[in-house]
Enzyme design. Structure first.
Site, PDB file in Angstrom:
ATOM      1  N   SER A  64      76.150  18.725  26.854  1.00 59.53           N
ATOM      2  CA  SER A  64      74.945  18.015  27.266  1.00 59.53           C
ATOM      3  C   SER A  64      75.119  16.516  26.957  1.00 59.53           C
ATOM      4  O   SER A  64      76.162  15.955  27.282  1.00 59.53           O
ATOM      5  CB  SER A  64      73.764  18.644  26.532  1.00 59.53           C
ATOM      6  OG  SER A  64      72.563  18.224  27.044  1.00 59.53           O
TER       7      SER A  64
ATOM      8  N   ASP B 143      73.131  25.701  36.051  1.00 60.75           N
ATOM      9  CA  ASP B 143      72.555  24.667  35.193  1.00 60.75           C
ATOM     10  C   ASP B 143      72.052  23.491  36.018  1.00 60.75           C
ATOM     11  O   ASP B 143      72.830  22.845  36.715  1.00 60.75           O
ATOM     12  CB  ASP B 143      73.645  24.191  34.218  1.00 60.75           C
ATOM     13  CG  ASP B 143      73.145  23.109  33.279  1.00 60.75           C
ATOM     14  OD1 ASP B 143      71.916  22.903  33.203  1.00 60.75           O
ATOM     15  OD2 ASP B 143      73.999  22.477  32.618  1.00 60.75           O
TER      16      ASP B 143
ATOM     17  N   HIS C 136      73.417  26.287  30.979  1.00 54.59           N
ATOM     18  CA  HIS C 136      73.760  25.057  30.260  1.00 54.59           C
ATOM     19  C   HIS C 136      74.816  25.296  29.181  1.00 54.59           C
ATOM     20  O   HIS C 136      74.611  26.071  28.276  1.00 54.59           O
ATOM     21  CB  HIS C 136      72.487  24.485  29.659  1.00 54.59           C
ATOM     22  CG  HIS C 136      72.566  23.029  29.346  1.00 54.59           C
ATOM     23  ND1 HIS C 136      73.006  22.097  30.241  1.00 54.59           N
ATOM     24  CD2 HIS C 136      72.266  22.337  28.230  1.00 54.59           C
ATOM     25  CE1 HIS C 136      72.964  20.897  29.691  1.00 54.59           C
ATOM     26  NE2 HIS C 136      72.529  21.014  28.466  1.00 54.59           N
TER      27      HIS C 136
END
Ligand SMILES: *[C@@H]1O[C@H](CO)[C@@H](O)[C@H](O)[C@H]1NC(C)=O
Ligand SMILES: *[C@@H]1O[C@H](CO)[C@@H](O)[C@H](O)[C@H]1NC(C)=O
Ligand SMILES: *[C@@H]1O[C@H](CO)[C@@H](O)[C@H](O)[C@H]1NC(C)=O
Ligand SMILES: *[C@@H]1O[C@H](CO)[C@@H](O)[C@H](O)[C@H]1NC(C)=O
Ligand SMILES: *[C@@H]1O[C@H](CO)[C@@H](O)[C@H](O)[C@H]1NC(C)=O
Length: 500
Positions: free
Chosen positions: A181, A434, A459
């Protein structure tokens, strides 16, 4: 100044923290069986145990007037490390407590033995315990002024240099950066900015192109919509219809009462503002589900079944002839599955999205300065109510909250924008489910800027520990990632022996 302004726009776009917290909290709670003693526990097969250190860092790496320092926390696990010269896997900490990322980046623990690697997890300034001004760090915009990705990257570089000098046997150790991320964005940028410090980087689910004019602002929500469209018949259509149904019912007092009752809301809806908050809360719920659409049961702040979108879509099957109340009854059952899976919620609170608020302030500030990520919806290519990206309104909200204004174009200048092909040795992994993949690098840019796709992945699934229910695509992704690590380590060792 204080931070009390309403921040609706910011909430709409600042999902990062939400997603990391979901991810980390989830795993943190999932490691049910762990036996605590000191800094160690056992999760599945791997034993997570580390030592905690603090390193004195300059508060400002880039100017010379502010000469103060602060203590940056970092964690080290050297149980598997082959000294001297064994590699170092370096987690570039993102917006949260570094122990979460340490406990929950199972992939690093899974490969440490095979690589003979030391694991280092460095905390990002202004998160966890790494507060440049202690309790005052968030007190005003002066104290927040040193919260930037550039400063965080410089912290990582100085820390690595120090580790190499101070740890016996680490002088020649090749270092590989990794993160998920925003942590993945940092890992990629770190390799670009400091190729002298790391031989390569794994940037998992890192939307380095989610910035102004790099990708269309609607792509994020298109992915969310697709996840629902493929998970059940009529599923996205029901959600698309639900907004109008809510508006229809909200026109009367009896409709508002019905909605509040049907959804079991803690506080009944009274006016248009409440309804807007309610819709925003639903939208955020669908986004969260898309980020955590994992193939196995995972316990978030509340547990969720495997493939949670398929599970909620079972309730979202009404056809075109359904009434507003029928559609919304389905939506309320779906939302109940998310917030009340264990049946222990007595009411649902539209101010909460199961993500907690830890670390949120830091990310809100970053979103209000460098990390401007435009998002928009049109209701046609996505299942949400149309909403344009309005930079000025966003900027005003940021100004009201922090006294600073975002710089929409800065990320494109300082982090390479889309022109990064002259860099090397970075893996960009992305999950097809995602929503953040919309801003990720999903095609190969060169022989050594490699895109790894995980069609069944949400994710940064690849960073989680191996699991029996993992789809083959994530197993393959991890194997490819490991093979690149080995290649980079070999390259580095070869260069060292040539240099001697
Ligand atoms: C991570 O694991 C350590 C060791 O068990 C524990 O002390 C710490 O609270 C955990 N952190 C989180 C955020 O769960
Ligand atoms: C909302 O109200 C309008 C006008 O009464 C009606 O045509 C429509 O079917 C209702 N529901 C939805 C989902 O549009
Ligand atoms: C949560 O589930 C329990 C058990 O099914 C139910 O009694 C309760 O009403 C639910 N809460 C809400 C807010 O719907
Ligand atoms: C709803 O959540 C907010 C934020 O956590 C909290 O301040 C508020 O008290 C909660 N309301 C109810 C009725 O539980
Ligand atoms: C990029 O190249 C690697 C190595 O050749 C390959 O495994 C991978 O599938 C390619 N990625 C894409 C998105 O084509």
């Amino acid at each position: 100044m204080t931070f009390q302004a309403k921040k609706t726009l910011l909430d709409r776009i600042a999902f990062f923290c939400i997603l990391s917290l979901l991810f980390v909290c989830s795993d943190a709670l999932k490691t049910q069986r762990f036996t605590r003693h000191g800094g160690s526990f056992t999760s599945n097969k791997i034993s997570v145990s580390y030592e905690t250190f603090y390193f004195e860092q300059k508060i400002d790496h880039f100017g010379f007037l502010e000469d103060g320092t602060y203590k940056q926390r970092y964690l080290v696990a050297d149980k598997y490390w082959h000294s001297p010269g064994g590699p170092i896997l370096f987690y570039t900490g993102n917006e949260g407590d570094i122990t979460w990322f340490c406990n929950n980046t199972g992939f690093m623990w899974d490969v440490a033995g095979e690589l003979g690697a030391m694991l280092v997890f460095a905390e990002h300034r202004y998160y966890g315990e790494s507060m440049p001004f202690g309790a005052d760090s968030f007190s005003d915009s002066k104290h927040l002024n040193y919260l930037t990705a550039e400063q965080a990257l410089a912290d990582f570089a100085v820390l690595i240099q120090n580790l190499k000098h101070s740890r016996t046997g680490a002088q020649q150790s090749p270092v590989i950066a990794m993160g998920g991320s925003y942590g993945g964005m940092l890992a990629a940028w770190f390799r670009m900015k400091y190729p002298n410090m790391v031989v390569g980087a794994l940037a998992a689910s890192a939307p380095i192109w989610q910035f102004t004019e790099m990708v269309p602002c609607g792509d994020f929500y298109k992915v969310v919509t697709r996840d629902f469209a493929i998970s059940g018949r009529n599923c996205d259509a029901n959600i698309r219809a639900s907004w109008k149904s809510i508006s229809n019912l909200s026109a009367t007092a009896s409709g508002l009462a019905w909605l509040s009752e049907e959804f079991g809301l803690c506080t009944p809806l009274k006016n248009d503002k409440d309804v807007a908050v309610f819709k925003g809360w639903l939208q955020e719920t669908w986004v969260n589900l898309a980020m955590v659409d994992y193939p196995y049961q995972a316990d978030f702040l509340q547990p969720l079944p495997r493939w949670p979108i398929q599970a909620v879509c079972k309730y979202l099957t009404s056809d075109w002839s359904a009434s507003d109340r029928q559609i919304l009854h389905g939506v309320s059952q779906a939302v109940n599955l998310y917030y009340n899976y264990t049946g222990s919620s007595s009411c649902l609170n539209t101010s909460e999205t199961a993500t907690g608020n830890l670390g949120m302030m830091g990310w809100d500030y970053q979103a209000c300065t460098e990390m401007v990520m435009p998002m928009c919806t049109d209701g046609v290519r996505d299942m949400f109510e149309p909403a344009e990206w309005n930079f000025q309104a966003f900027s005003d909200e940021c100004h009201a909250m922090f006294g600073v204004r975002p710089r929409a174009d800065w990320a494109g200048v300082v982090f390479g924008g889309k022109d990064i092909s002259s860099h090397s040795n970075i893996i960009f992994s992305n999950g097809g489910l995602d929503p953040w993949s919309s801003g990720g690098v999903t095609h190969n840019l060169s022989d050594s800027l490699v895109a790894v796709l995980i069609p069944e992945g949400a994710h940064h699934l690849d960073l989680r520990s191996a699991n029996d229910m993992d789809p083959p695509s994530v197993r393959e992704a991890r194997a490819v990632e490991l093979s690149y690590f080995k290649k980079w380590i070999k390259q580095a060792q070869k260069m060292q022996s040539n240099a001697v």
